[in-house]
Design a protein around this motif. Structure first.
Motif, mmCIF file in Angstrom:
data_model
loop_
_atom_site.group_PDB
_atom_site.id
_atom_site.type_symbol
_atom_site.label_atom_id
_atom_site.label_comp_id
_atom_site.label_asym_id
_atom_site.label_seq_id
_atom_site.Cartn_x
_atom_site.Cartn_y
_atom_site.Cartn_z
ATOM 1 N N THR A 1 0.813 -1.218 0.000
ATOM 2 C CA THR A 1 0.000 0.000 0.000
ATOM 3 C C THR A 1 0.844 1.265 0.000
ATOM 4 N N GLU A 2 1.866 1.317 0.837
ATOM 5 C CA GLU A 2 2.706 2.517 0.920
ATOM 6 C C GLU A 2 3.398 2.807 -0.397
ATOM 7 N N GLU A 3 3.830 1.753 -1.100
ATOM 8 C CA GLU A 3 4.488 1.935 -2.387
ATOM 9 C C GLU A 3 3.505 2.451 -3.435
ATOM 10 N N ALA B 1 2.992 6.110 -2.784
ATOM 11 C CA ALA B 1 4.184 6.861 -3.162
ATOM 12 C C ALA B 1 4.266 7.045 -4.677
ATOM 13 N N LYS C 1 -4.343 8.619 -0.371
ATOM 14 C CA LYS C 1 -4.004 7.874 0.838
ATOM 15 C C LYS C 1 -5.244 7.188 1.406
ATOM 16 N N SER D 1 -6.002 3.114 1.738
ATOM 17 C CA SER D 1 -6.021 2.678 3.147
ATOM 18 C C SER D 1 -7.355 2.059 3.556
#
Length: 290
Positions: A179-181, A184, A285, A289
């Motif tokens: 998810t973070e990638e 980004a 985000k 999320s």
């Protein structure tokens, strides 16, 4: 099933198509019985990939033609350079379409031919002097070359749509980024759009948005491509107002570029450009999320 879509008005130089001898011609499109200068989608996409940092991870190989490397270790889930799609041939052929799409940037005003005339006189003089030659007598041998090219710089409109469900996903190797990638990567593309800078024939363009509209919606297409229109430096507000809803917003740089700025502010309530992109990143985000 959602996509992030943007349509942008920016001030930029057209790029160039085929040259004939020492003459370079601006790329153009024909529409509504008129000719408009353009910047190709391929050129814009390459600029976004470079400025987003996606191509920092690019590795290529030559197999008949230059192509991106793609395999079980290096793919769209593990390497940002492959987010824009790839075709990798070898013992097995792998194809992955891009997860984001960019249109041509089309000028808002019809093309008027403004020819630029140049030469490389200083370099030729330097060579002639170093070789004890008279430049007037040995111009050709000294590399003296006059040249000309068409020139166009002005407001152009382009659209970018990101398929949020395909970011970081590579079906060929059954892999997916975390998810973070994903967040980004989308944010890196948004940063590139917000601060876009282009170099064409030595001209440096600050191609940041003067006006931008969009957001996250269900339609995986350039939602505002047919709605953002400018005529005689007047933005068409009615077409935009019909398409905008709770999911979409717009932003404008108040620099006097549009003659109906006050009407735009009153009818569309545009945000500041920086605020628009910051809010959009928060939406990205929140989307990933969930």
């Amino acid at each position: 099933m959602s996509a992030l879509t943007l349509t942008v008005i920016a001030n930029m130089t057209a790029n160039y198509g085929e040259g004939l001898g020492n003459i370079s011609a601006v790329q153009k499109v024909y529409s509504h019985n008129k000719v408009y200068a353009s910047k190709s989608s391929e050129s814009l996409k390459n600029a976004l990939c470079v400025q987003s940092g996606f191509y920092d991870e690019l590795t290529t190989r030559v197999d008949g033609a230059a192509q991106k490397n793609a395999n079980a270790e290096v793919n769209a889930a593990t390497n940002r350079a492959l987010e824009g799609g790839y075709l990798s041939t070898g013992e097995l052929t792998y194809k992955r379409n891009s997860s984001f799409y960019v249109t041509d940037a089309i000028a808002v005003d019809p093309f008027i031919n403004e020819a630029q005339f140049h030469n490389n006189l200083y370099l030729a003089e330097n060579y002639a002097k170093a070789n004890n030659r008279n430049l007037q007598e040995y111009g050709k041998e000294s590399g003296l070359m006059p040249y000309q090219y068409e020139y166009d710089k002005g407001l152009k409109i382009y659209s970018l749509t990101i398929d949020l469900d395909r970011i970081g996903v590579d079906e060929n190797f059954s892999q997916e980024a975390d998810t973070e990638e994903k967040i980004a990567r989308v944010n890196a593309l948004l940063d590139a759009v917000e601060n876009l800078s282009l170099v064409v024939k030595g001209s440096l363009d600050n191609a940041e948005p003067i006006f931008v509209v969009g957001g996250i919606g269900k339609r995986k297409t350039h939602v505002f491509e047919n709605s953002v229109k400018v005529h005689s430096l007047k933005l068409n507000i009615n077409a935009l107002r019909e398409k905008m809803n709770d999911n979409f917003s717009c932003a404008m740089m108040r620099n006097g570029q549009f003659v109906n700025e006050d009407d735009i502010v009153r009818e569309l309530s545009p945000k500041r450009v920086g605020e628009f992109f910051s809010d959009l990143k928060e939406q990205v985000k929140a989307y990933y999320s969930k």
